[in-house]
Design an enzyme around this catalytic site. Structure first.
Site, PDB file in Angstrom:
ATOM      1  N   GLY A  11       0.906  -1.058  -0.337  1.00  0.00           N
ATOM      2  CA  GLY A  11       0.059  -0.372  -0.063  1.00  0.00           C
ATOM      3  C   GLY A  11       1.130   1.407   0.043  1.00  0.00           C
ATOM      4  O   GLY A  11       2.023   1.188   0.611  1.00  0.00           O
ATOM      5  N   ARG A  72       0.802  -4.373  -6.060  1.00  0.00           N
ATOM      6  CA  ARG A  72       0.848  -6.081  -4.939  1.00  0.00           C
ATOM      7  C   ARG A  72       1.583  -7.531  -6.109  1.00  0.00           C
ATOM      8  O   ARG A  72       0.504  -7.546  -7.316  1.00  0.00           O
ATOM      9  CB  ARG A  72      -0.238  -6.672  -4.318  1.00  0.00           C
ATOM     10  CG  ARG A  72      -0.636  -5.284  -3.380  1.00  0.00           C
ATOM     11  CD  ARG A  72      -1.774  -6.098  -1.950  1.00  0.00           C
ATOM     12  NE  ARG A  72      -1.575  -5.261  -0.800  1.00  0.00           N
ATOM     13  CZ  ARG A  72      -1.812  -3.902  -0.582  1.00  0.00           C
ATOM     14  NH1 ARG A  72      -3.036  -2.919  -1.600  1.00  0.00           N
ATOM     15  NH2 ARG A  72      -1.788  -3.662   0.851  1.00  0.00           N
ATOM     16  N   ASP A 103       4.716  -4.663   6.157  1.00  0.00           N
ATOM     17  CA  ASP A 103       4.653  -5.882   6.613  1.00  0.00           C
ATOM     18  C   ASP A 103       5.686  -6.748   5.751  1.00  0.00           C
ATOM     19  O   ASP A 103       6.263  -7.826   5.678  1.00  0.00           O
ATOM     20  CB  ASP A 103       3.132  -6.254   8.130  1.00  0.00           C
ATOM     21  CG  ASP A 103       3.635  -7.683   8.321  1.00  0.00           C
ATOM     22  OD1 ASP A 103       4.901  -7.914   9.177  1.00  0.00           O
ATOM     23  OD2 ASP A 103       2.904  -8.481   8.289  1.00  0.00           O
ATOM     24  N   THR A 125       4.057   2.366   5.800  1.00  0.00           N
ATOM     25  CA  THR A 125       2.826   2.145   6.046  1.00  0.00           C
ATOM     26  C   THR A 125       1.998   3.270   6.835  1.00  0.00           C
ATOM     27  O   THR A 125       2.540   3.518   7.585  1.00  0.00           O
ATOM     28  CB  THR A 125       2.793   0.827   7.342  1.00  0.00           C
ATOM     29  OG1 THR A 125       0.976   0.276   7.063  1.00  0.00           O
ATOM     30  CG2 THR A 125       3.906   0.700   8.000  1.00  0.00           C
ATOM     31  N   ASP A 127      -0.499   2.632   8.852  1.00  0.00           N
ATOM     32  CA  ASP A 127      -0.990   2.327   9.600  1.00  0.00           C
ATOM     33  C   ASP A 127      -0.768   1.721  11.268  1.00  0.00           C
ATOM     34  O   ASP A 127      -1.545   2.152  12.409  1.00  0.00           O
ATOM     35  CB  ASP A 127      -1.477   0.092   9.416  1.00  0.00           C
ATOM     36  CG  ASP A 127      -2.020   0.687   7.934  1.00  0.00           C
ATOM     37  OD1 ASP A 127      -3.517   1.275   7.526  1.00  0.00           O
ATOM     38  OD2 ASP A 127      -2.229  -0.696   7.209  1.00  0.00           O
ATOM     39  N   ASP A 129       1.288  -0.806  11.737  1.00  0.00           N
ATOM     40  CA  ASP A 129       0.793  -1.736  12.328  1.00  0.00           C
ATOM     41  C   ASP A 129       2.087  -2.316  12.284  1.00  0.00           C
ATOM     42  O   ASP A 129       2.425  -3.802  12.444  1.00  0.00           O
ATOM     43  CB  ASP A 129       0.666  -2.512  12.155  1.00  0.00           C
ATOM     44  CG  ASP A 129       0.243  -2.610  10.023  1.00  0.00           C
ATOM     45  OD1 ASP A 129       1.250  -2.079   9.864  1.00  0.00           O
ATOM     46  OD2 ASP A 129      -0.705  -3.484   9.319  1.00  0.00           O
ATOM     47  N   ARG A 171      -6.290  -1.937   8.663  1.00  0.00           N
ATOM     48  CA  ARG A 171      -5.857  -2.620   8.720  1.00  0.00           C
ATOM     49  C   ARG A 171      -6.418  -3.798   9.801  1.00  0.00           C
ATOM     50  O   ARG A 171      -7.209  -3.171  10.322  1.00  0.00           O
ATOM     51  CB  ARG A 171      -4.683  -3.294   7.772  1.00  0.00           C
ATOM     52  CG  ARG A 171      -4.606  -2.901   6.238  1.00  0.00           C
ATOM     53  CD  ARG A 171      -3.990  -4.167   5.775  1.00  0.00           C
ATOM     54  NE  ARG A 171      -2.194  -3.976   5.699  1.00  0.00           N
ATOM     55  CZ  ARG A 171      -1.807  -4.858   4.495  1.00  0.00           C
ATOM     56  NH1 ARG A 171      -2.142  -5.161   4.164  1.00  0.00           N
ATOM     57  NH2 ARG A 171      -0.187  -4.556   5.475  1.00  0.00           N
TER      58      ARG A 171
HETATM   59  P1  ADP Z   1       2.054  -3.683   2.420  1.00  0.00           P
HETATM   60  O1  ADP Z   1       3.879  -4.043   2.380  1.00  0.00           O
HETATM   61  O2  ADP Z   1       1.699  -2.949   3.014  1.00  0.00           O
HETATM   62  O3  ADP Z   1       1.991  -4.766   3.778  1.00  0.00           O
HETATM   63  P2  ADP Z   1       1.030  -6.265   1.383  1.00  0.00           P
HETATM   64  O4  ADP Z   1       1.258  -6.929   2.065  1.00  0.00           O
HETATM   65  O5  ADP Z   1      -0.126  -6.785   0.279  1.00  0.00           O
HETATM   66  O6  ADP Z   1       1.737  -4.927   1.219  1.00  0.00           O
HETATM   67  O7  ADP Z   1       2.644  -6.840   0.693  1.00  0.00           O
HETATM   68  C1  ADP Z   1       3.365  -6.267  -0.495  1.00  0.00           C
HETATM   69  C2  ADP Z   1       4.090  -7.550  -1.023  1.00  0.00           C
HETATM   70  O8  ADP Z   1       5.012  -8.277  -0.730  1.00  0.00           O
HETATM   71  C3  ADP Z   1       2.979  -8.276  -1.347  1.00  0.00           C
HETATM   72  O9  ADP Z   1       1.840  -8.038  -2.604  1.00  0.00           O
HETATM   73  C4  ADP Z   1       4.082  -9.509  -2.391  1.00  0.00           C
HETATM   74  O10 ADP Z   1       4.610  -8.973  -3.255  1.00  0.00           O
HETATM   75  C5  ADP Z   1       5.199  -9.369  -1.245  1.00  0.00           C
HETATM   76  N1  ADP Z   1       4.784 -10.473  -0.067  1.00  0.00           N
HETATM   77  C6  ADP Z   1       3.442 -10.200   1.132  1.00  0.00           C
HETATM   78  N2  ADP Z   1       3.971 -10.715   1.465  1.00  0.00           N
HETATM   79  C7  ADP Z   1       5.762 -11.852   1.559  1.00  0.00           C
HETATM   80  C8  ADP Z   1       5.938 -13.484   1.646  1.00  0.00           C
HETATM   81  N3  ADP Z   1       5.277 -13.816   2.734  1.00  0.00           N
HETATM   82  N4  ADP Z   1       7.308 -13.602   1.045  1.00  0.00           N
HETATM   83  C9  ADP Z   1       8.117 -12.649   0.067  1.00  0.00           C
HETATM   84  N5  ADP Z   1       7.032 -11.885  -0.494  1.00  0.00           N
HETATM   85  C10 ADP Z   1       5.668 -11.718   0.584  1.00  0.00           C
END
Ligand code: ADP
Length: 329
Positions: A11, A72, A103, A125, A127, A129, A171
């Protein structure tokens, strides 16, 4: 360390651009070449890299969003996709990587680090979090955006003697909800860390109405439920006497012009990421703890739940905000 790359992922948050600017400028100052990866992990896997110079980031300190764009990329959890990303970085002779995101993005960064690539993460982020840092980049701007919008809602609420339910982002975290309930002078925070008590909320509204208060505002964090669902639960037994209206703030919460705090935080964190890579640090996130910059290992901070600040919970209770009951863990 001759050439580093930077990407924004997950995000978007206001402050990502100032961070990319700081990384670029600090890196150039230290004699590095800088590449920007467009569209997060998707762009990395697709090889969408562009060289960044001082001019590329000119004026970016003022812009919300991320000019490198984000995406994403659910596929990135797969080792074969991560290996493809490493190949792309190798082809571009990238020696170190900075990932700005939440995260999920930092989990992706940890995965790349586990293959031996020097990676530093920045908490991008709204959030707030991410465990291990007091603040994420973009949180302060989001808080300020929310309070200016709720102040506007309060004006119309008071004119009509209404109660407003305002749904805010976050979130799974109630940080934005709790903090803005305090700073907007709202009466109720409905946040995931506490169990809401509808009867107590109705009582709060009732006693305010009896005391001739003009308006009441209830902040509902999206991590609990949608504002509409909360409205339904609040009004279904017909006990609320006032008219209740709903406002879902939605994506405007991401779009505020970065505040001074976020511009400075992003600039400091970006600089620290560059200095860290140059000095051989890797596998960690830049954090701010009690106002000081720190590096914290990915393993120390990921997969851990960040608690709400205890003093903010106490403050909310002591000034009469209804926040519900503690959820037993
Ligand atoms: P944020 O970074 O804001 O928490 P997301 O949770 O959507 O957003 O994660 C962003 C991107 O990071 C995901 O679309 C994916 O490409 C990558 N990602 C998320 N979780 C994992 C994971 N456990 N291992 C590897 N890449 C991940």
């Amino acid at each position: 360390m001759k050439r580093i790359a930077v990407m924004t992922s997950g995000g978007d948050s206001p402050g990502m651009n100032p961070a990319v600017r700081s990384i670029t400028r600090a890196g150039l100052h230290k004699g590095l070449e800088i590449f920007g990866i467009r569209s997060g992990y998707q762009g990395l896997v697709d090889g969408d890299l562009i060289p960044l110079d001082s001019h590329s980031v000119s004026g970016r300190i003022r812009d919300a969003g991320t000019f490198l764009q984000t995406s994403r990329c659910p596929e990135f959890v797969k080792p074969e996709v991560q290996l493809r990303a490493l190949k792309v970085l190798e082809q571009h002779r990238i020696d170190g990587l900075v990932v700005i995101g939440g995260d999920g993005s930092l989990k992706g960064a940890r995965a790349l680090h586990s293959y031996g690539l020097p990676v530093i993460g920045l908490p991008g982020t709204i959030d707030n979090d991410l465990f291990g840092t007091d603040m994420g980049i973009g949180v302060d701007t989001a808080l300020n955006t929310i309070i200016s919008l709720v102040d506007m809602i309060r004006a119309t609420a008071a004119s009509h003697r209404r109660c407003f339910v305002v749904e805010v982002m976050g979130r799974g975290s109630g940080y934005l909800g709790l903090m803005t309930t305090i700073s907007t002078g709202s009466q109720v925070a409905v946040i995931p860390e506490f169990r809401m008590n509808i009867d107590s909320i109705v009582e709060v509204l009732d006693s305010r109405s009896n005391a001739n208060h003009n308006a009441s505002v209830i902040i509902v964090a999206e991590g609990v439920c949608q504002g509409a669902e909360f409205m339904q639960r609040l009004t279904e037994n017909g006990k609320v006497k006032q008219e209740v209206r709903l406002t879902v703030l939605g994506h405007v919460q991401r779009g505020g012009t970065p505040t001074h705090y976020d511009r400075l935080l992003a600039s400091r964190m970006g600089e620290m990421a560059v200095l860290a890579l140059i000095s051989g640090e890797k596998g960690s996130m830049v954090a701010t703890v009690n106002g000081k910059m720190q590096l914290r290992d990915f393993d120390e901070i990921l997969d851990r739940r960040k608690a709400l600040p205890g003093d903010a919970i106490r403050l909310a209770r002591n000034i009469g905000i209804e926040i519900g009951d503690v959820v037993e863990s």
